[in-house]
Design an enzyme around this catalytic site. Structure first.
Site, PDB file in Angstrom:
ATOM      1  N   GLU A  49       0.816  -1.222   0.000  1.00 36.85           N
ATOM      2  CA  GLU A  49       0.000   0.000   0.000  1.00 36.85           C
ATOM      3  C   GLU A  49       0.850   1.272   0.000  1.00 36.85           C
ATOM      4  OE1 GLU A  49      -2.634  -3.257   1.657  1.00 36.85           O
ATOM      5  OE2 GLU A  49      -0.552  -2.603   2.010  1.00 36.85           O
ATOM      6  N   PHE A 111     -12.383  -6.981  13.239  1.00 39.92           N
ATOM      7  CA  PHE A 111     -11.248  -7.444  12.440  1.00 39.92           C
ATOM      8  C   PHE A 111     -10.854  -6.385  11.414  1.00 39.92           C
ATOM      9  CE2 PHE A 111      -9.724  -9.803   8.612  1.00 39.92           C
ATOM     10  CZ  PHE A 111      -8.521 -10.251   9.147  1.00 39.92           C
ATOM     11  N   GLN A 112      -9.583  -6.030  11.394  1.00 41.53           N
ATOM     12  CA  GLN A 112      -9.000  -5.038  10.488  1.00 41.53           C
ATOM     13  C   GLN A 112      -9.683  -3.679  10.610  1.00 41.53           C
ATOM     14  OE1 GLN A 112      -8.693  -6.738   6.483  1.00 41.53           O
ATOM     15  NE2 GLN A 112      -6.691  -7.587   7.022  1.00 41.53           N
ATOM     16  N   LYS A 161     -17.967  -0.665   4.736  1.00 45.89           N
ATOM     17  CA  LYS A 161     -18.372  -1.736   3.819  1.00 45.89           C
ATOM     18  C   LYS A 161     -19.884  -1.758   3.589  1.00 45.89           C
ATOM     19  CE  LYS A 161     -17.921  -6.762   3.191  1.00 45.89           C
ATOM     20  NZ  LYS A 161     -17.480  -6.691   1.789  1.00 45.89           N
ATOM     21  N   MET A 477      24.004   9.400   3.724  1.00 46.73           N
ATOM     22  CA  MET A 477      23.886  10.700   4.375  1.00 46.73           C
ATOM     23  C   MET A 477      24.089  10.594   5.883  1.00 46.73           C
ATOM     24  SD  MET A 477      23.652  13.884   3.837  1.00 46.73           S
ATOM     25  CE  MET A 477      22.870  14.302   2.277  1.00 46.73           C
TER      26      MET A 477
END
Length: 563
Positions: A49, A111-112, A161, A477
Protein backbone atom coordinates in the site's frame (compact mmCIF):
# COMPACT_ATOMS: atom_id res chain seq x y z
CA UNK A 1 -30.04 6.25 -11.88
CA UNK A 2 -29.81 4.07 -8.76
CA UNK A 3 -26.38 2.75 -7.85
CA UNK A 4 -24.70 0.95 -4.99
CA UNK A 5 -22.12 2.85 -2.99
CA UNK A 6 -19.34 0.90 -4.72
CA UNK A 7 -20.72 1.73 -8.17
CA UNK A 8 -21.28 5.33 -7.12
CA UNK A 9 -17.69 5.77 -6.00
CA UNK A 10 -16.33 4.62 -9.36
CA UNK A 11 -18.84 6.81 -11.19
CA UNK A 12 -17.63 9.78 -9.14
CA UNK A 13 -14.05 9.06 -10.16
CA UNK A 14 -15.11 8.89 -13.80
CA UNK A 15 -16.88 12.26 -13.43
CA UNK A 16 -13.63 13.72 -12.06
CA UNK A 17 -11.75 12.52 -15.13
CA UNK A 18 -9.65 9.97 -13.23
CA UNK A 19 -8.02 7.60 -15.70
CA UNK A 20 -5.99 5.47 -13.28
CA UNK A 21 -5.80 4.58 -9.61
CA UNK A 22 -3.25 2.55 -7.71
CA UNK A 23 -4.40 0.08 -5.09
CA UNK A 24 -4.43 -3.22 -3.26
CA UNK A 25 -7.62 -5.18 -2.50
CA UNK A 26 -8.95 -6.52 0.79
CA UNK A 27 -12.16 -7.54 2.45
CA UNK A 28 -13.35 -4.02 3.26
CA UNK A 29 -13.09 -2.89 -0.38
CA UNK A 30 -13.97 -6.15 -2.16
CA UNK A 31 -17.30 -4.70 -3.31
CA UNK A 32 -15.51 -1.81 -5.00
CA UNK A 33 -13.13 -4.23 -6.69
CA UNK A 34 -16.13 -6.25 -7.87
CA UNK A 35 -17.23 -3.20 -9.88
CA UNK A 36 -13.85 -2.12 -11.26
CA UNK A 37 -14.02 -4.30 -14.42
CA UNK A 38 -17.14 -2.35 -15.46
CA UNK A 39 -15.46 1.04 -14.90
CA UNK A 40 -13.37 3.11 -17.31
CA UNK A 41 -10.91 3.84 -14.50
CA UNK A 42 -7.82 1.67 -14.86
CA UNK A 43 -6.58 0.00 -11.71
CA UNK A 44 -2.90 -0.80 -11.19
CA UNK A 45 -2.25 -3.49 -8.60
CA UNK A 46 0.74 -2.58 -6.44
CA UNK A 47 2.61 -4.95 -4.13
CA UNK A 48 2.36 -2.81 -1.01
CA UNK A 49 0.00 0.00 0.00
CA UNK A 50 2.91 2.39 0.50
CA UNK A 51 3.69 1.85 -3.17
CA UNK A 52 0.09 2.78 -4.05
CA UNK A 53 0.14 6.16 -2.34
CA UNK A 54 3.65 7.04 -3.57
CA UNK A 55 2.63 6.09 -7.13
CA UNK A 56 -0.47 8.28 -6.91
CA UNK A 57 1.76 11.06 -5.55
CA UNK A 58 4.28 10.66 -8.39
CA UNK A 59 1.45 10.67 -10.92
CA UNK A 60 0.14 13.90 -9.40
CA UNK A 61 3.53 15.62 -9.39
CA UNK A 62 4.28 14.66 -12.98
CA UNK A 63 0.87 15.61 -14.39
CA UNK A 64 -0.43 18.34 -12.11
CA UNK A 65 -3.64 16.30 -11.71
CA UNK A 66 -5.06 14.68 -8.59
CA UNK A 67 -3.61 11.23 -7.92
CA UNK A 68 -5.88 8.48 -6.57
CA UNK A 69 -5.22 5.36 -4.53
CA UNK A 70 -7.52 2.69 -3.09
CA UNK A 71 -6.64 0.52 -0.07
CA UNK A 72 -8.48 -1.69 2.36
CA UNK A 73 -9.15 -1.10 6.06
CA UNK A 74 -6.82 -1.68 9.00
CA UNK A 75 -3.27 -2.53 7.93
CA UNK A 76 -4.04 -1.57 4.34
CA UNK A 77 -4.86 1.94 5.49
CA UNK A 78 -2.01 2.22 7.99
CA UNK A 79 0.51 1.02 5.39
CA UNK A 80 -0.43 4.10 3.36
CA UNK A 81 0.11 6.59 6.18
CA UNK A 82 3.79 7.26 5.40
CA UNK A 83 2.86 8.11 1.81
CA UNK A 84 -0.01 10.32 2.96
CA UNK A 85 2.36 12.23 5.25
CA UNK A 86 4.83 12.52 2.36
CA UNK A 87 2.19 14.11 0.12
CA UNK A 88 1.03 16.38 2.94
CA UNK A 89 4.53 17.69 3.64
CA UNK A 90 5.04 18.57 -0.04
CA UNK A 91 1.48 19.84 -0.74
CA UNK A 92 0.62 17.18 -3.33
CA UNK A 93 -3.03 16.66 -4.41
CA UNK A 94 -3.98 13.04 -3.72
CA UNK A 95 -7.34 11.45 -2.87
CA UNK A 96 -7.05 8.29 -0.78
CA UNK A 97 -10.02 5.91 -0.64
CA UNK A 98 -9.91 3.54 2.34
CA UNK A 99 -12.29 0.73 3.15
CA UNK A 100 -13.77 0.56 6.62
CA UNK A 101 -15.60 -2.08 8.63
CA UNK A 102 -19.43 -1.89 8.58
CA UNK A 103 -20.83 1.02 10.60
CA UNK A 104 -22.34 -1.13 13.40
CA UNK A 105 -18.86 -2.57 14.07
CA UNK A 106 -16.99 0.74 14.19
CA UNK A 107 -15.52 1.13 17.65
CA UNK A 108 -15.92 -2.55 18.53
CA UNK A 109 -12.32 -3.58 17.71
CA UNK A 110 -13.60 -5.49 14.71
CA UNK A 111 -11.25 -7.44 12.44
CA UNK A 112 -9.00 -5.04 10.49
CA UNK A 113 -10.56 -1.96 12.08
CA UNK A 114 -8.54 1.17 12.76
CA UNK A 115 -9.62 4.77 13.20
CA UNK A 116 -7.90 5.90 10.03
CA UNK A 117 -9.69 9.25 10.17
CA UNK A 118 -8.16 9.87 13.60
CA UNK A 119 -4.76 8.49 12.60
CA UNK A 120 -4.46 10.67 9.49
CA UNK A 121 -6.02 13.86 10.84
CA UNK A 122 -2.57 15.47 11.41
CA UNK A 123 -1.26 14.53 7.94
CA UNK A 124 -4.22 15.18 5.62
CA UNK A 125 -5.67 18.43 4.42
CA UNK A 126 -9.05 16.98 5.38
CA UNK A 127 -10.63 13.57 5.80
CA UNK A 128 -14.11 12.06 5.81
CA UNK A 129 -15.94 9.06 7.21
CA UNK A 130 -18.95 8.50 4.93
CA UNK A 131 -21.89 7.36 7.08
CA UNK A 132 -24.69 7.65 4.52
CA UNK A 133 -24.67 6.79 0.84
CA UNK A 134 -26.63 9.99 0.17
CA UNK A 135 -23.52 11.96 1.18
CA UNK A 136 -21.07 9.96 -0.94
CA UNK A 137 -21.13 11.90 -4.21
CA UNK A 138 -20.93 15.28 -2.46
CA UNK A 139 -18.11 14.01 -0.26
CA UNK A 140 -16.03 12.80 -3.23
CA UNK A 141 -16.63 16.11 -5.03
CA UNK A 142 -15.45 18.00 -1.96
CA UNK A 143 -12.43 15.71 -1.61
CA UNK A 144 -11.19 16.48 -5.12
CA UNK A 145 -11.94 20.18 -4.73
CA UNK A 146 -10.01 20.36 -1.47
CA UNK A 147 -7.10 18.29 -2.79
CA UNK A 148 -6.44 20.53 -5.79
CA UNK A 149 -7.42 24.03 -4.59
CA UNK A 150 -5.67 26.52 -2.33
CA UNK A 151 -2.58 24.89 -0.93
CA UNK A 152 -3.01 21.36 -2.37
CA UNK A 153 -2.76 18.26 -0.25
CA UNK A 154 -4.00 14.73 0.42
CA UNK A 155 -7.66 14.14 1.30
CA UNK A 156 -8.87 10.81 2.67
CA UNK A 157 -12.35 9.30 2.22
CA UNK A 158 -13.11 6.38 4.56
CA UNK A 159 -15.95 4.24 3.20
CA UNK A 160 -17.61 1.59 5.44
CA UNK A 161 -18.37 -1.74 3.82
CA UNK A 162 -22.13 -1.53 4.41
CA UNK A 163 -22.31 1.94 2.81
CA UNK A 164 -20.68 0.43 -0.28
CA UNK A 165 -23.69 -1.89 -0.53
CA UNK A 166 -26.41 0.70 0.07
CA UNK A 167 -28.41 1.82 -2.97
CA UNK A 168 -29.42 5.40 -3.79
CA UNK A 169 -30.03 7.78 -6.64
CA UNK A 170 -26.78 9.03 -8.15
CA UNK A 171 -26.26 12.70 -8.86
CA UNK A 172 -22.78 14.17 -9.09
CA UNK A 173 -22.67 17.92 -8.37
CA UNK A 174 -21.09 20.09 -11.04
CA UNK A 175 -19.67 22.51 -8.48
CA UNK A 176 -19.05 22.52 -4.78
CA UNK A 177 -19.04 25.36 -2.29
CA UNK A 178 -17.85 25.13 1.30
CA UNK A 179 -18.64 28.00 3.63
CA UNK A 180 -15.65 27.36 5.86
CA UNK A 181 -13.16 26.98 3.01
CA UNK A 182 -12.60 29.87 0.63
CA UNK A 183 -8.90 30.18 -0.21
CA UNK A 184 -7.70 33.56 -1.41
CA UNK A 185 -6.61 33.23 -5.01
CA UNK A 186 -6.24 36.77 -6.31
CA UNK A 187 -3.62 39.10 -4.83
CA UNK A 188 -4.36 42.48 -3.28
CA UNK A 189 -3.47 45.03 -5.96
CA UNK A 190 -2.09 47.42 -3.34
CA UNK A 191 0.43 44.81 -2.21
CA UNK A 192 1.37 44.08 -5.83
CA UNK A 193 2.12 47.77 -6.45
CA UNK A 194 4.14 47.89 -3.24
CA UNK A 195 6.25 45.00 -4.54
CA UNK A 196 6.79 46.75 -7.88
CA UNK A 197 8.03 49.87 -6.06
CA UNK A 198 10.42 47.76 -4.03
CA UNK A 199 11.69 46.09 -7.21
CA UNK A 200 12.45 49.43 -8.82
CA UNK A 201 14.23 50.63 -5.69
CA UNK A 202 16.25 47.45 -5.08
CA UNK A 203 19.87 47.13 -6.15
CA UNK A 204 20.30 43.47 -5.18
CA UNK A 205 16.97 41.64 -5.63
CA UNK A 206 16.69 37.85 -5.49
CA UNK A 207 13.87 35.40 -6.24
CA UNK A 208 13.67 32.51 -3.76
CA UNK A 209 11.18 30.03 -5.22
CA UNK A 210 9.60 26.84 -3.94
CA UNK A 211 7.24 24.06 -4.89
CA UNK A 212 4.29 26.45 -4.95
CA UNK A 213 5.52 27.87 -8.27
CA UNK A 214 5.35 24.40 -9.83
CA UNK A 215 2.06 23.44 -8.18
CA UNK A 216 0.38 26.65 -9.36
CA UNK A 217 1.80 26.42 -12.88
CA UNK A 218 3.43 29.86 -12.64
CA UNK A 219 6.83 28.93 -14.09
CA UNK A 220 6.30 31.02 -17.24
CA UNK A 221 5.55 34.15 -15.23
CA UNK A 222 8.55 33.54 -13.00
CA UNK A 223 10.83 33.04 -16.01
CA UNK A 224 9.56 36.25 -17.62
CA UNK A 225 10.16 38.27 -14.44
CA UNK A 226 13.61 36.80 -13.81
CA UNK A 227 14.85 37.38 -17.35
CA UNK A 228 13.15 40.69 -18.18
CA UNK A 229 13.88 42.31 -14.83
CA UNK A 230 17.38 40.86 -14.61
CA UNK A 231 16.80 39.23 -11.22
CA UNK A 232 18.76 36.14 -10.15
CA UNK A 233 16.73 33.10 -9.10
CA UNK A 234 17.46 30.47 -6.48
CA UNK A 235 15.22 27.56 -5.62
CA UNK A 236 14.38 25.07 -2.94
CA UNK A 237 14.64 21.37 -3.68
CA UNK A 238 10.89 21.30 -4.37
CA UNK A 239 11.10 24.26 -6.74
CA UNK A 240 13.74 22.89 -9.10
CA UNK A 241 12.50 23.10 -12.68
CA UNK A 242 10.32 26.17 -12.14
CA UNK A 243 13.09 28.32 -13.66
CA UNK A 244 15.33 26.84 -16.39
CA UNK A 245 18.25 25.15 -14.67
CA UNK A 246 20.63 25.99 -17.52
CA UNK A 247 19.84 29.74 -17.56
CA UNK A 248 22.59 32.18 -16.55
CA UNK A 249 20.21 33.85 -14.06
CA UNK A 250 19.71 30.60 -12.13
CA UNK A 251 21.97 30.13 -9.13
CA UNK A 252 20.94 26.60 -8.25
CA UNK A 253 19.50 25.34 -5.00
CA UNK A 254 19.96 27.24 -1.74
CA UNK A 255 20.20 25.98 1.83
CA UNK A 256 22.01 23.18 3.64
CA UNK A 257 23.37 21.64 0.42
CA UNK A 258 22.84 24.69 -1.76
CA UNK A 259 25.37 26.34 -4.03
CA UNK A 260 27.88 28.88 -2.77
CA UNK A 261 26.41 31.52 -5.09
CA UNK A 262 22.84 30.96 -3.92
CA UNK A 263 23.67 31.09 -0.23
CA UNK A 264 25.89 34.15 -0.61
CA UNK A 265 23.18 35.85 -2.67
CA UNK A 266 20.64 35.29 0.11
CA UNK A 267 23.06 36.75 2.63
CA UNK A 268 23.78 39.85 0.52
CA UNK A 269 20.50 40.64 -1.25
CA UNK A 270 18.53 43.76 -0.33
CA UNK A 271 15.17 42.42 -1.56
CA UNK A 272 14.16 38.76 -1.20
CA UNK A 273 11.04 37.69 -3.09
CA UNK A 274 9.91 34.36 -1.65
CA UNK A 275 7.36 32.72 -3.94
CA UNK A 276 5.58 29.49 -3.01
CA UNK A 277 8.20 28.59 -0.41
CA UNK A 278 7.89 28.14 3.34
CA UNK A 279 11.29 29.09 4.81
CA UNK A 280 12.05 25.51 5.81
CA UNK A 281 14.87 24.94 8.29
CA UNK A 282 16.97 23.19 5.61
CA UNK A 283 16.78 26.40 3.58
CA UNK A 284 17.26 29.10 6.21
CA UNK A 285 20.00 27.70 8.41
CA UNK A 286 20.23 29.85 11.52
CA UNK A 287 17.10 32.01 11.40
CA UNK A 288 18.59 35.15 12.93
CA UNK A 289 21.27 35.28 10.21
CA UNK A 290 18.98 34.53 7.24
CA UNK A 291 18.83 37.33 4.61
CA UNK A 292 19.98 39.89 7.20
CA UNK A 293 20.08 42.84 4.79
CA UNK A 294 16.87 42.16 2.90
CA UNK A 295 13.35 43.46 2.74
CA UNK A 296 11.36 40.23 2.49
CA UNK A 297 8.28 39.73 0.31
CA UNK A 298 6.43 36.45 0.82
CA UNK A 299 3.87 35.24 -1.73
CA UNK A 300 1.93 32.14 -0.70
CA UNK A 301 -1.62 30.83 -1.03
CA UNK A 302 -1.50 29.49 2.53
CA UNK A 303 -1.79 32.35 5.05
CA UNK A 304 -0.55 30.11 7.88
CA UNK A 305 2.84 29.79 6.12
CA UNK A 306 3.40 33.55 6.15
CA UNK A 307 5.19 34.93 9.25
CA UNK A 308 5.48 31.33 10.50
CA UNK A 309 9.26 30.88 10.48
CA UNK A 310 10.61 34.22 9.28
CA UNK A 311 9.30 37.74 9.80
CA UNK A 312 8.36 39.26 6.43
CA UNK A 313 7.86 42.88 5.42
CA UNK A 314 5.31 42.44 2.63
CA UNK A 315 2.93 39.49 3.04
CA UNK A 316 0.96 38.61 -0.07
CA UNK A 317 -1.68 35.89 0.30
CA UNK A 318 -2.56 34.62 -3.17
CA UNK A 319 -2.15 31.82 -5.64
CA UNK A 320 1.40 32.13 -7.00
CA UNK A 321 0.24 32.18 -10.61
CA UNK A 322 -2.24 34.99 -9.96
CA UNK A 323 0.32 36.97 -7.98
CA UNK A 324 3.15 36.60 -10.50
CA UNK A 325 0.77 37.31 -13.40
CA UNK A 326 -0.26 40.52 -11.62
CA UNK A 327 3.41 41.45 -11.19
CA UNK A 328 3.99 40.83 -14.90
CA UNK A 329 1.01 43.00 -15.79
CA UNK A 330 2.09 45.84 -13.50
CA UNK A 331 5.66 45.89 -14.80
CA UNK A 332 5.06 45.03 -18.46
CA UNK A 333 3.79 48.50 -19.35
CA UNK A 334 6.89 50.17 -17.91
CA UNK A 335 9.41 47.53 -18.91
CA UNK A 336 10.92 49.77 -21.58
CA UNK A 337 10.86 52.89 -19.38
CA UNK A 338 13.03 51.41 -16.64
CA UNK A 339 16.46 49.97 -17.35
CA UNK A 340 16.32 46.82 -15.24
CA UNK A 341 19.61 45.54 -16.62
CA UNK A 342 21.45 48.67 -15.56
CA UNK A 343 19.72 48.75 -12.17
CA UNK A 344 20.69 45.18 -11.33
CA UNK A 345 23.78 44.78 -13.53
CA UNK A 346 26.44 45.01 -10.80
CA UNK A 347 24.49 42.57 -8.64
CA UNK A 348 24.14 40.03 -11.43
CA UNK A 349 27.87 40.34 -12.15
CA UNK A 350 28.59 39.65 -8.49
CA UNK A 351 26.43 36.52 -8.18
CA UNK A 352 27.79 35.19 -11.46
CA UNK A 353 31.31 35.74 -10.17
CA UNK A 354 30.41 33.65 -7.10
CA UNK A 355 29.10 30.95 -9.44
CA UNK A 356 32.32 31.02 -11.46
CA UNK A 357 34.77 31.07 -8.57
CA UNK A 358 32.87 28.54 -6.41
CA UNK A 359 31.01 26.19 -8.75
CA UNK A 360 29.55 22.87 -7.74
CA UNK A 361 32.48 20.54 -8.08
CA UNK A 362 34.08 17.36 -6.83
CA UNK A 363 37.46 15.67 -6.96
CA UNK A 364 37.33 13.46 -10.02
CA UNK A 365 39.17 10.17 -10.15
CA UNK A 366 40.21 8.14 -13.16
CA UNK A 367 39.69 4.84 -11.37
CA UNK A 368 36.89 5.29 -8.83
CA UNK A 369 33.36 6.14 -10.03
CA UNK A 370 32.16 9.31 -8.35
CA UNK A 371 28.38 9.56 -7.85
CA UNK A 372 28.37 13.15 -9.12
CA UNK A 373 29.92 11.90 -12.36
CA UNK A 374 27.08 9.40 -12.76
CA UNK A 375 24.43 12.13 -12.37
CA UNK A 376 26.29 14.38 -14.80
CA UNK A 377 26.42 11.50 -17.28
CA UNK A 378 22.67 10.92 -16.93
CA UNK A 379 22.14 14.60 -17.71
CA UNK A 380 24.49 14.52 -20.70
CA UNK A 381 22.64 11.50 -22.12
CA UNK A 382 19.13 12.85 -21.55
CA UNK A 383 19.92 16.55 -22.20
CA UNK A 384 17.52 17.27 -19.36
CA UNK A 385 14.61 15.67 -21.22
CA UNK A 386 13.63 13.05 -18.64
CA UNK A 387 11.56 12.73 -15.51
CA UNK A 388 13.87 12.19 -12.55
CA UNK A 389 12.66 10.64 -9.31
CA UNK A 390 14.93 10.27 -6.31
CA UNK A 391 15.05 8.38 -3.10
CA UNK A 392 16.27 10.30 -0.03
CA UNK A 393 19.79 11.00 1.15
CA UNK A 394 23.02 11.64 -0.71
CA UNK A 395 21.55 10.34 -3.99
CA UNK A 396 18.79 12.96 -3.68
CA UNK A 397 21.20 15.84 -3.12
CA UNK A 398 23.53 14.85 -5.96
CA UNK A 399 20.51 14.56 -8.27
CA UNK A 400 19.44 18.06 -7.19
CA UNK A 401 22.92 19.55 -7.64
CA UNK A 402 24.29 17.95 -10.81
CA UNK A 403 21.20 17.52 -13.02
CA UNK A 404 19.80 20.66 -14.65
CA UNK A 405 15.99 20.70 -14.49
CA UNK A 406 14.76 22.81 -17.39
CA UNK A 407 11.02 22.24 -16.97
CA UNK A 408 8.58 21.95 -14.07
CA UNK A 409 7.16 18.59 -12.97
CA UNK A 410 10.36 16.77 -13.95
CA UNK A 411 11.80 16.23 -10.46
CA UNK A 412 9.86 13.93 -8.14
CA UNK A 413 11.36 13.86 -4.66
CA UNK A 414 10.27 13.76 -1.03
CA UNK A 415 11.35 17.15 0.26
CA UNK A 416 9.44 17.84 3.44
CA UNK A 417 9.20 14.38 5.00
CA UNK A 418 12.33 12.87 3.46
CA UNK A 419 10.81 9.45 2.81
CA UNK A 420 13.23 6.68 1.90
CA UNK A 421 11.58 4.38 -0.63
CA UNK A 422 9.60 7.19 -2.25
CA UNK A 423 11.41 7.46 -5.57
CA UNK A 424 10.74 4.12 -7.22
CA UNK A 425 6.94 3.95 -6.81
CA UNK A 426 6.73 7.69 -7.61
CA UNK A 427 8.60 6.98 -10.84
CA UNK A 428 6.14 4.17 -11.47
CA UNK A 429 3.23 6.62 -11.20
CA UNK A 430 4.94 9.10 -13.52
CA UNK A 431 5.73 6.38 -16.06
CA UNK A 432 2.05 5.37 -16.13
CA UNK A 433 1.15 9.01 -16.80
CA UNK A 434 3.77 9.37 -19.54
CA UNK A 435 4.43 5.93 -21.05
CA UNK A 436 6.66 7.32 -23.81
CA UNK A 437 8.92 9.40 -21.56
CA UNK A 438 12.18 8.30 -20.02
CA UNK A 439 11.62 8.04 -16.26
CA UNK A 440 14.67 7.45 -14.05
CA UNK A 441 14.86 6.80 -10.32
CA UNK A 442 18.23 7.92 -8.96
CA UNK A 443 18.53 5.76 -5.86
CA UNK A 444 20.77 4.72 -3.02
CA UNK A 445 21.46 1.10 -2.18
CA UNK A 446 19.70 1.52 1.16
CA UNK A 447 16.57 3.40 0.14
CA UNK A 448 15.84 1.36 -2.99
CA UNK A 449 15.21 -1.68 -0.81
CA UNK A 450 12.37 0.08 1.02
CA UNK A 451 9.84 -0.44 -1.81
CA UNK A 452 11.72 -2.86 -4.08
CA UNK A 453 8.67 -5.16 -4.30
CA UNK A 454 7.15 -2.73 -6.81
CA UNK A 455 9.51 -4.25 -9.38
CA UNK A 456 6.75 -6.78 -9.93
CA UNK A 457 4.26 -3.96 -10.53
CA UNK A 458 6.36 -2.27 -13.22
CA UNK A 459 7.14 -5.60 -14.91
CA UNK A 460 3.49 -6.71 -14.97
CA UNK A 461 2.30 -3.35 -16.26
CA UNK A 462 5.14 -2.90 -18.77
CA UNK A 463 6.28 0.36 -17.17
CA UNK A 464 9.92 0.73 -18.28
CA UNK A 465 11.19 2.64 -15.23
CA UNK A 466 14.99 2.85 -15.00
CA UNK A 467 16.57 2.56 -11.55
CA UNK A 468 20.14 3.84 -11.25
CA UNK A 469 21.60 2.83 -7.89
CA UNK A 470 24.49 4.94 -6.61
CA UNK A 471 25.78 2.02 -4.59
CA UNK A 472 28.30 3.09 -1.94
CA UNK A 473 27.56 0.32 0.55
CA UNK A 474 26.37 2.76 3.20
CA UNK A 475 23.35 4.67 4.37
CA UNK A 476 25.32 7.52 2.90
CA UNK A 477 23.89 10.70 4.37
CA UNK A 478 23.79 9.33 7.91
CA UNK A 479 27.35 8.03 7.43
CA UNK A 480 28.41 11.52 6.27
CA UNK A 481 27.08 13.06 9.49
CA UNK A 482 28.80 10.34 11.50
CA UNK A 483 32.06 11.17 9.75
CA UNK A 484 31.84 14.92 10.19
CA UNK A 485 30.21 15.23 13.61
CA UNK A 486 30.46 11.84 15.39
CA UNK A 487 34.15 11.00 15.01
CA UNK A 488 33.53 8.41 12.26
CA UNK A 489 31.46 6.17 14.52
CA UNK A 490 29.74 4.39 11.63
CA UNK A 491 27.14 2.69 13.81
CA UNK A 492 24.61 0.66 11.77
CA UNK A 493 25.16 2.56 8.52
CA UNK A 494 27.24 -0.03 6.68
CA UNK A 495 25.18 -1.81 3.99
CA UNK A 496 27.79 -4.28 2.72
CA UNK A 497 25.33 -7.17 3.14
CA UNK A 498 23.29 -6.49 0.01
CA UNK A 499 21.29 -8.48 -2.49
CA UNK A 500 22.72 -9.06 -5.93
CA UNK A 501 20.73 -6.29 -7.63
CA UNK A 502 21.34 -7.73 -11.11
CA UNK A 503 19.96 -11.13 -10.12
CA UNK A 504 17.14 -9.41 -8.24
CA UNK A 505 16.11 -7.52 -11.38
CA UNK A 506 16.24 -10.70 -13.43
CA UNK A 507 14.22 -12.60 -10.83
CA UNK A 508 11.41 -10.09 -11.27
CA UNK A 509 11.65 -10.27 -15.07
CA UNK A 510 13.47 -6.96 -15.48
CA UNK A 511 16.95 -6.26 -16.86
CA UNK A 512 19.96 -5.82 -14.61
CA UNK A 513 23.42 -4.29 -15.09
CA UNK A 514 26.38 -3.80 -12.81
CA UNK A 515 29.07 -1.15 -13.41
CA UNK A 516 32.37 -1.20 -11.54
CA UNK A 517 34.62 0.79 -13.92
CA UNK A 518 34.25 4.45 -14.88
CA UNK A 519 34.78 3.78 -18.57
CA UNK A 520 31.62 1.67 -18.67
CA UNK A 521 29.25 4.16 -17.05
CA UNK A 522 28.06 6.04 -20.15
CA UNK A 523 27.77 3.04 -22.47
CA UNK A 524 25.88 0.99 -19.88
CA UNK A 525 23.46 3.80 -19.09
CA UNK A 526 22.77 4.40 -22.78
CA UNK A 527 22.05 0.71 -23.29
CA UNK A 528 19.83 0.55 -20.19
CA UNK A 529 17.85 3.65 -21.18
CA UNK A 530 17.23 2.23 -24.66
CA UNK A 531 15.61 -1.00 -23.41
CA UNK A 532 11.81 -1.01 -23.41
CA UNK A 533 11.49 -2.70 -20.03
CA UNK A 534 12.26 -1.97 -16.38
CA UNK A 535 15.98 -1.88 -15.59
CA UNK A 536 18.19 -1.79 -12.51
CA UNK A 537 21.69 -0.38 -13.04
CA UNK A 538 23.87 -1.06 -10.00
CA UNK A 539 26.80 1.36 -10.12
CA UNK A 540 29.53 0.88 -7.51
CA UNK A 541 30.55 4.40 -6.55
CA UNK A 542 33.11 5.87 -4.15
CA UNK A 543 32.19 4.55 -0.71
CA UNK A 544 32.89 7.62 1.43
CA UNK A 545 32.10 10.48 -0.95
CA UNK A 546 30.32 13.41 0.76
CA UNK A 547 27.75 15.93 -0.40
CA UNK A 548 29.21 19.45 -0.53
CA UNK A 549 28.63 22.31 0.04
CA UNK A 550 27.15 21.58 3.46
CA UNK A 551 25.85 23.97 6.09
CA UNK A 552 26.12 22.27 9.51
CA UNK A 553 22.99 22.20 11.65
CA UNK A 554 22.52 25.48 13.50
CA UNK A 555 25.01 27.38 11.33
CA UNK A 556 24.50 30.37 9.06
CA UNK A 557 24.18 29.87 5.29
CA UNK A 558 27.55 31.56 4.87
CA UNK A 559 29.27 28.98 7.11
CA UNK A 560 29.48 26.39 4.36
CA UNK A 561 31.76 23.39 4.37
CA UNK A 562 33.19 23.28 0.84
CA UNK A 563 34.92 20.45 -1.02
Amino acid sequence: MKLTGAQMLLKCLEEEGVDVMFGFPGGAVIDIYDEIPQSSVEHILVRHEQGAIHAADGYARATGKVGVCLVTSGPGATNAVTGIATAYADSIPVVIITGQVPRPLIGNDAFQEVDIVGITRPCTKHNYLVQDIKDLAETVKQAFYLARSGRPGPVLVDLPKDVQNQIAEFHYPKEVEMRSYKPTKKPHIGQIRKVVKLLKKAKRPLFYTGGGVITSGSHEELTWLGKKMHIPVTSTLMGLGAFPGDDEMFLGMLGMHGTYAANMAVNNCDLLLAVGARFDDRVTGRIDTFAPNATIVHIDVDPTSIQKNVSVDVPLVADCKSALAALVQETEASIDDFDWKEAHGEWVDQVQEWSTTHPLTYTDDSEIIKPQFVVETIYDITKGDAIIATEVGQNQMWAAQFYKYKKPNTLLTSGGLGTMGYGFPAAMGAQRAFPDKLVIDIAGDGSIQMCIQEMMTVVCNKLPVKIVILNNGYLGMVRQWQELFYEKNYCETCMDAQPDFVKLAEAYGAAGYRVTEKKDVESTLREAFAIDKPVIVDIRVAKEENVYPMVPAGASLTEMLLV
